[in-house]
Design a protein around this motif. Structure first.
Motif, PDB file in Angstrom:
ATOM      1  N   GLN A 125       0.959  -1.029   0.067  1.00 45.50           N
ATOM      2  CA  GLN A 125       0.176   0.079  -0.119  1.00 45.50           C
ATOM      3  C   GLN A 125       1.088   1.179  -0.056  1.00 45.50           C
ATOM      4  O   GLN A 125       1.848   1.428   0.696  1.00 45.50           O
ATOM      5  CB  GLN A 125      -0.757   0.043   1.152  1.00 45.50           C
ATOM      6  CG  GLN A 125      -1.750   1.169   1.137  1.00 45.50           C
ATOM      7  CD  GLN A 125      -2.701   1.297   2.607  1.00 45.50           C
ATOM      8  OE1 GLN A 125      -2.286   1.012   3.508  1.00 45.50           O
ATOM      9  NE2 GLN A 125      -4.039   1.312   2.211  1.00 45.50           N
ATOM     10  N   ALA A 126       0.554   2.020  -1.023  1.00 42.79           N
ATOM     11  CA  ALA A 126       1.378   3.396  -0.938  1.00 42.79           C
ATOM     12  C   ALA A 126       1.237   4.300   0.270  1.00 42.79           C
ATOM     13  O   ALA A 126       0.236   4.284   0.589  1.00 42.79           O
ATOM     14  CB  ALA A 126       1.063   4.179  -2.136  1.00 42.79           C
ATOM     15  N   PRO A 127       2.647   4.919   0.670  1.00 41.91           N
ATOM     16  CA  PRO A 127       2.398   5.729   1.745  1.00 41.91           C
ATOM     17  C   PRO A 127       1.885   7.016   1.382  1.00 41.91           C
ATOM     18  O   PRO A 127       1.529   7.226   0.206  1.00 41.91           O
ATOM     19  CB  PRO A 127       3.865   5.805   2.300  1.00 41.91           C
ATOM     20  CG  PRO A 127       4.531   5.634   0.723  1.00 41.91           C
ATOM     21  CD  PRO A 127       3.824   4.904   0.162  1.00 41.91           C
ATOM     22  N   MET A 128       1.286   7.736   2.315  1.00 45.31           N
ATOM     23  CA  MET A 128       0.865   9.293   1.980  1.00 45.31           C
ATOM     24  C   MET A 128       2.081   9.957   1.675  1.00 45.31           C
ATOM     25  O   MET A 128       2.850  10.373   2.404  1.00 45.31           O
ATOM     26  CB  MET A 128       0.153   9.624   3.220  1.00 45.31           C
ATOM     27  CG  MET A 128      -0.432  11.206   2.778  1.00 45.31           C
ATOM     28  SD  MET A 128      -1.305  11.706   4.295  1.00 45.31           S
ATOM     29  CE  MET A 128       0.031  12.053   5.623  1.00 45.31           C
ATOM     30  N   THR A 129       1.953  10.465   0.375  1.00 45.09           N
ATOM     31  CA  THR A 129       3.010  11.532  -0.126  1.00 45.09           C
ATOM     32  C   THR A 129       2.431  12.792  -0.676  1.00 45.09           C
ATOM     33  O   THR A 129       3.195  13.729  -0.863  1.00 45.09           O
ATOM     34  CB  THR A 129       3.729  10.891  -1.436  1.00 45.09           C
ATOM     35  OG1 THR A 129       2.843  10.623  -2.275  1.00 45.09           O
ATOM     36  CG2 THR A 129       4.553   9.640  -0.808  1.00 45.09           C
ATOM     37  N   ALA A 130       1.196  12.845  -0.549  1.00 46.08           N
ATOM     38  CA  ALA A 130       0.264  14.015  -1.113  1.00 46.08           C
ATOM     39  C   ALA A 130      -0.945  14.022  -0.388  1.00 46.08           C
ATOM     40  O   ALA A 130      -1.510  13.147  -0.200  1.00 46.08           O
ATOM     41  CB  ALA A 130       0.285  14.244  -2.715  1.00 46.08           C
ATOM     42  N   ILE A 131      -1.420  15.508  -0.425  1.00 43.90           N
ATOM     43  CA  ILE A 131      -2.848  15.800   0.134  1.00 43.90           C
ATOM     44  C   ILE A 131      -3.596  16.507  -0.833  1.00 43.90           C
ATOM     45  O   ILE A 131      -2.911  18.033  -1.093  1.00 43.90           O
ATOM     46  CB  ILE A 131      -2.727  16.119   1.388  1.00 43.90           C
ATOM     47  CG1 ILE A 131      -2.232  15.148   2.300  1.00 43.90           C
ATOM     48  CG2 ILE A 131      -4.284  16.360   1.819  1.00 43.90           C
ATOM     49  CD1 ILE A 131      -2.215  15.933   3.719  1.00 43.90           C
ATOM     50  N   LYS A 132      -4.639  16.123  -1.507  1.00 44.95           N
ATOM     51  CA  LYS A 132      -5.320  17.217  -2.297  1.00 44.95           C
ATOM     52  C   LYS A 132      -6.309  17.904  -1.589  1.00 44.95           C
ATOM     53  O   LYS A 132      -7.186  17.016  -0.761  1.00 44.95           O
ATOM     54  CB  LYS A 132      -5.946  16.287  -3.583  1.00 44.95           C
ATOM     55  CG  LYS A 132      -6.720  17.359  -4.694  1.00 44.95           C
ATOM     56  CD  LYS A 132      -7.114  16.510  -5.792  1.00 44.95           C
ATOM     57  CE  LYS A 132      -5.881  16.252  -7.011  1.00 44.95           C
ATOM     58  NZ  LYS A 132      -6.469  15.629  -8.088  1.00 44.95           N
ATOM     59  N   VAL A 133      -6.587  19.086  -1.860  1.00 47.07           N
ATOM     60  CA  VAL A 133      -7.638  19.807  -1.276  1.00 47.07           C
ATOM     61  C   VAL A 133      -8.735  20.504  -2.327  1.00 47.07           C
ATOM     62  O   VAL A 133      -8.354  20.825  -3.094  1.00 47.07           O
ATOM     63  CB  VAL A 133      -7.113  20.939  -0.347  1.00 47.07           C
ATOM     64  CG1 VAL A 133      -8.204  21.823   0.341  1.00 47.07           C
ATOM     65  CG2 VAL A 133      -6.111  20.500   0.771  1.00 47.07           C
ATOM     66  N   GLY A 134     -10.106  19.944  -1.925  1.00 47.54           N
ATOM     67  CA  GLY A 134     -11.221  20.654  -2.698  1.00 47.54           C
ATOM     68  C   GLY A 134     -11.543  21.693  -1.938  1.00 47.54           C
ATOM     69  O   GLY A 134     -12.024  21.697  -0.765  1.00 47.54           O
ATOM     70  N   PHE A 135     -11.535  22.931  -2.678  1.00 48.43           N
ATOM     71  CA  PHE A 135     -12.171  24.302  -2.058  1.00 48.43           C
ATOM     72  C   PHE A 135     -13.306  24.482  -2.884  1.00 48.43           C
ATOM     73  O   PHE A 135     -13.728  24.407  -3.932  1.00 48.43           O
ATOM     74  CB  PHE A 135     -11.232  25.507  -2.350  1.00 48.43           C
ATOM     75  CG  PHE A 135      -9.896  25.221  -1.558  1.00 48.43           C
ATOM     76  CD1 PHE A 135      -9.919  26.061  -0.364  1.00 48.43           C
ATOM     77  CD2 PHE A 135      -8.870  24.952  -2.263  1.00 48.43           C
ATOM     78  CE1 PHE A 135      -8.675  26.174   0.247  1.00 48.43           C
ATOM     79  CE2 PHE A 135      -7.714  25.028  -1.453  1.00 48.43           C
ATOM     80  CZ  PHE A 135      -7.545  25.506  -0.318  1.00 48.43           C
ATOM     81  N   TYR A 136     -14.638  24.041  -1.981  1.00 44.73           N
ATOM     82  CA  TYR A 136     -16.086  24.074  -2.555  1.00 44.73           C
ATOM     83  C   TYR A 136     -16.589  25.631  -2.683  1.00 44.73           C
ATOM     84  O   TYR A 136     -16.702  26.241  -1.563  1.00 44.73           O
ATOM     85  CB  TYR A 136     -16.973  23.029  -1.999  1.00 44.73           C
ATOM     86  CG  TYR A 136     -16.393  21.632  -2.358  1.00 44.73           C
ATOM     87  CD1 TYR A 136     -16.662  21.014  -3.547  1.00 44.73           C
ATOM     88  CD2 TYR A 136     -15.466  21.101  -1.644  1.00 44.73           C
ATOM     89  CE1 TYR A 136     -16.366  19.577  -3.775  1.00 44.73           C
ATOM     90  CE2 TYR A 136     -14.966  19.894  -1.746  1.00 44.73           C
ATOM     91  CZ  TYR A 136     -15.485  19.188  -3.080  1.00 44.73           C
ATOM     92  OH  TYR A 136     -14.624  17.986  -3.353  1.00 44.73           O
ATOM     93  N   LEU A 137     -17.022  25.902  -3.792  1.00 46.27           N
ATOM     94  CA  LEU A 137     -17.580  27.206  -3.945  1.00 46.27           C
ATOM     95  C   LEU A 137     -18.820  27.521  -4.040  1.00 46.27           C
ATOM     96  O   LEU A 137     -19.790  28.369  -3.982  1.00 46.27           O
ATOM     97  CB  LEU A 137     -17.011  28.150  -5.162  1.00 46.27           C
ATOM     98  CG  LEU A 137     -15.426  28.068  -5.298  1.00 46.27           C
ATOM     99  CD1 LEU A 137     -14.730  28.836  -6.740  1.00 46.27           C
ATOM    100  CD2 LEU A 137     -14.808  28.728  -4.250  1.00 46.27           C
ATOM    101  N   THR A 138     -19.570  26.195  -4.038  1.00 45.80           N
ATOM    102  CA  THR A 138     -21.017  26.234  -4.161  1.00 45.80           C
ATOM    103  C   THR A 138     -21.543  25.162  -3.098  1.00 45.80           C
ATOM    104  O   THR A 138     -21.011  24.335  -2.656  1.00 45.80           O
ATOM    105  CB  THR A 138     -21.215  25.141  -5.587  1.00 45.80           C
ATOM    106  OG1 THR A 138     -20.650  25.772  -6.617  1.00 45.80           O
ATOM    107  CG2 THR A 138     -22.857  25.191  -5.624  1.00 45.80           C
ATOM    108  N   ASP A 139     -22.785  25.601  -2.553  1.00 44.87           N
ATOM    109  CA  ASP A 139     -23.132  24.777  -1.319  1.00 44.87           C
ATOM    110  C   ASP A 139     -23.752  23.453  -1.924  1.00 44.87           C
ATOM    111  O   ASP A 139     -24.513  23.146  -2.704  1.00 44.87           O
ATOM    112  CB  ASP A 139     -24.447  25.811  -0.583  1.00 44.87           C
ATOM    113  CG  ASP A 139     -24.952  25.078   0.493  1.00 44.87           C
ATOM    114  OD1 ASP A 139     -24.636  25.860   1.595  1.00 44.87           O
ATOM    115  OD2 ASP A 139     -25.575  24.263   0.610  1.00 44.87           O
TER     116      ASP A 139
END
Length: 298
Positions: A125-139
């Motif tokens: 299992q791949a280790p955590m190397t990146a974190i993606k963030v979703g910025f939501y502009l719509t409710d």
């Protein structure tokens, strides 16, 4: 605003490590939501993208200065630094616009994990190397608005998701829709299974921006066309996160693989604002590195 105010709590850290995602409410103010929404619209008009079709635009940081504010957004950068550390940069950005769909039938959810071959070449299992963030502009509190579905990481152990989740596989009961308010940010690990989206059966167009922070020794995922920003961006932490490094050779002298203190201004800012003791919560490797900064008197 200090990064210390947004350092992950023990409960947040445990949830993120167990479930693979973390919701940060009110990461953006209403004014920022409006500014970013307008920036997307400016880009769409400039590129003449059809308003009635799903549209995904990569490599956005050089397209509008409003997007630059996300790179060091304190509410998110504090969490990211507390989970990944300080030797990081932004290696991928995009926004997408999802207008209302006419039907939920034969919808392509496109289940996937991020990381490309990184998640396939490793024999474990791949280790955590990146974190993606979703910025939501719509409710997205109401269902049926094109929410992304997250499959909690703890449930994916020893399962072959490529066999279980075809592109058109509907969300199973374990999958969780991101029903968040406008202005929320959602962090998820690159190894967390998630959908590209879901049918938008509402009368609203869903708009979201995605920014990925990763270790500085990972290649960029898109063009990362930020050279035009070099002369205008002065803040050292923002320069680090944009990859505007001091020019040095590749290989053993590379600042990517062998960073010097001046290559990591984020570390100094964290020491000032968060403190070494809390930074050690990152784990043994961080603790060993940070103790080199301490001077002991006998």
């Amino acid at each position: 605003m200090s990064l210390s105010d947004h350092w992950p709590t023990g409960d947040e850290r445990a949830f993120f490590e167990r479930e693979g995602y973390l919701v940060v409410p009110d990461a953006l103010s209403p004014a920022q939501v409006s500014s970013l929404t307008e920036a997307i619209e400016r880009c769409r008009q400039r590129e003449e993208s059809p308003p009635e079709a799903f549209y995904n635009r990569l490599d956005i940081l050089g397209q509008d200065d409003a997007f630059l504010e996300l790179v060091d957004n304190p509410a998110v950068l504090g969490k990211i630094s507390g989970l990944l550390g300080w030797n990081i940069w932004v290696n991928h950005t995009h926004y997408n616009v999802r207008p209302p769909d006419t039907s939920a039938e034969k919808y392509r959810y496109d289940w996937h994990v991020d990381g490309g071959m990184f998640s396939q070449d490793l024999q474990f299992q791949a280790p955590m190397t990146a974190i993606k963030v979703g910025f939501y502009l719509t409710d997205l509190v109401e269902p049926g608005r094109g929410q992304t579905f997250i499959f909690p990481l703890s449930l994916m152990e020893e399962r072959n998701w490529r066999e279980e989740f075809r592109p058109f596989t509907p969300p199973p009961s374990e999958a969780r829709p991101l029903t968040v308010k406008a202005g929320s940010a959602v962090l998820f690990q690159q190894r967390t299974l998630h959908s590209q989206g879901s049918p938008n059966l509402s009368a609203f167009t869903r708009k979201a921006i995605f920014v990925q922070w990763a270790f500085r020794w990972l290649f960029p995922v898109d063009e990362m066309s930020v050279d035009t920003l070099d002369a205008r961006v002065q803040d050292p932490v923002r320069r680090q996160l944009l990859g505007l490094d001091r020019k040095r050779p590749f290989g053993r002298l590379s600042p990517k693989y062998y960073p010097r203190p001046e290559d990591l201004p984020l570390k100094n800012r964290l020491i000032e604002q968060v403190g070494i003791s809390r930074m050690c919560e990152l784990g043994p490797a961080a603790t060993r590195h940070l103790t080199q900064l301490l001077k002991f008197e006998l």
